[in-house]
Design an enzyme around this catalytic site. Sequence first.
Site, PDB file in Angstrom:
ATOM      1  N   SER A 140     -14.640  44.235  22.272  1.00  0.00           N
ATOM      2  CA  SER A 140     -14.679  44.820  23.614  1.00  0.00           C
ATOM      3  C   SER A 140     -14.782  46.330  23.550  1.00  0.00           C
ATOM      4  CB  SER A 140     -13.408  44.431  24.380  1.00  0.00           C
ATOM      5  OG  SER A 140     -13.303  45.156  25.591  1.00  0.00           O
ATOM      6  N   TYR A 153      -4.944  42.060  25.763  1.00  0.00           N
ATOM      7  CA  TYR A 153      -6.316  41.704  25.404  1.00  0.00           C
ATOM      8  C   TYR A 153      -6.917  42.739  24.459  1.00  0.00           C
ATOM      9  CZ  TYR A 153     -11.389  41.206  25.983  1.00  0.00           C
ATOM     10  OH  TYR A 153     -12.736  41.085  25.747  1.00  0.00           O
TER      11      TYR A 153
END
Length: 280
Positions: A140, A153
Amino acid sequence: MGITIDLTGRRFLVVGASSGIGRATALALGRAGGRVAVVGRRAAQLDEVVATLDGGLALPADLRVDAECERVVVAATEAFGGLDAVLFPIGYSPLSLLTTTDAATWSAVFATNVTAPALVTAAAVTARGDEPGLFVYLSSNSVGNPVHGLGAYTASKAALEHTIRSWRREHPEHRFLRLSVGATMPTEIHREFGDDILGELLPKWASSGLVTADFMHVDDVGAAVAQSTALALTYGGIALDDVTLNPASAPLDPAALQALGAHAATGERPDETTGQWSTG
């Protein structure tokens, strides 16, 4: 106009292929001629992917269980006579501030985003022996750029990236490609976002430049992942280590951001097919 790739005869295992970028990636690989085994927890959605491709192998599995990680590698290897690449377009991202993130959530996030890819990779590396292989992971763009509400996350994706570097050090005979992906729609990532906190956090996300005027489309990202994989397979002597995919768009303007926050505050969600906001 897309880039035409030919993956005829190539064999792939795609982890997290029941929806979102994983599904789009599996479809792109299959449409380019690849043989694709798809893994996920939702059997019906995996069957739909295989039916759409008119072929392939659906492997429902819970990769939080050690034995399941080895099972899917063995099943795909036996069905296809080997694997040319294993891909991990997978991610679990509950929206929670750090002060309210409990142990069960931390455990689930790391089990999905770090442990499962590590165990599947270990099984595939072991199965291949000395035969070089290709492994492709989705990280990410929030790694190194902390985002309110996505602390667990992002920490898991940072851990994934460190794991990738460790794989490169321990097994230089294989190639481990990291794709860092920015905002993409429509996906199911928002299904873990509670309405009560999303409206509160959107303005804070905008201050970090996270919310852009346009997102990348999930089908385009899936195609880009497939094309990156094809590039790596074509040029086996090149280590295509790190690639970043971000929206080619400016941050969202204040008025549009306010409208986005209003949608979220009333419980509206982006439609999984169109990306349009609705209460469905």
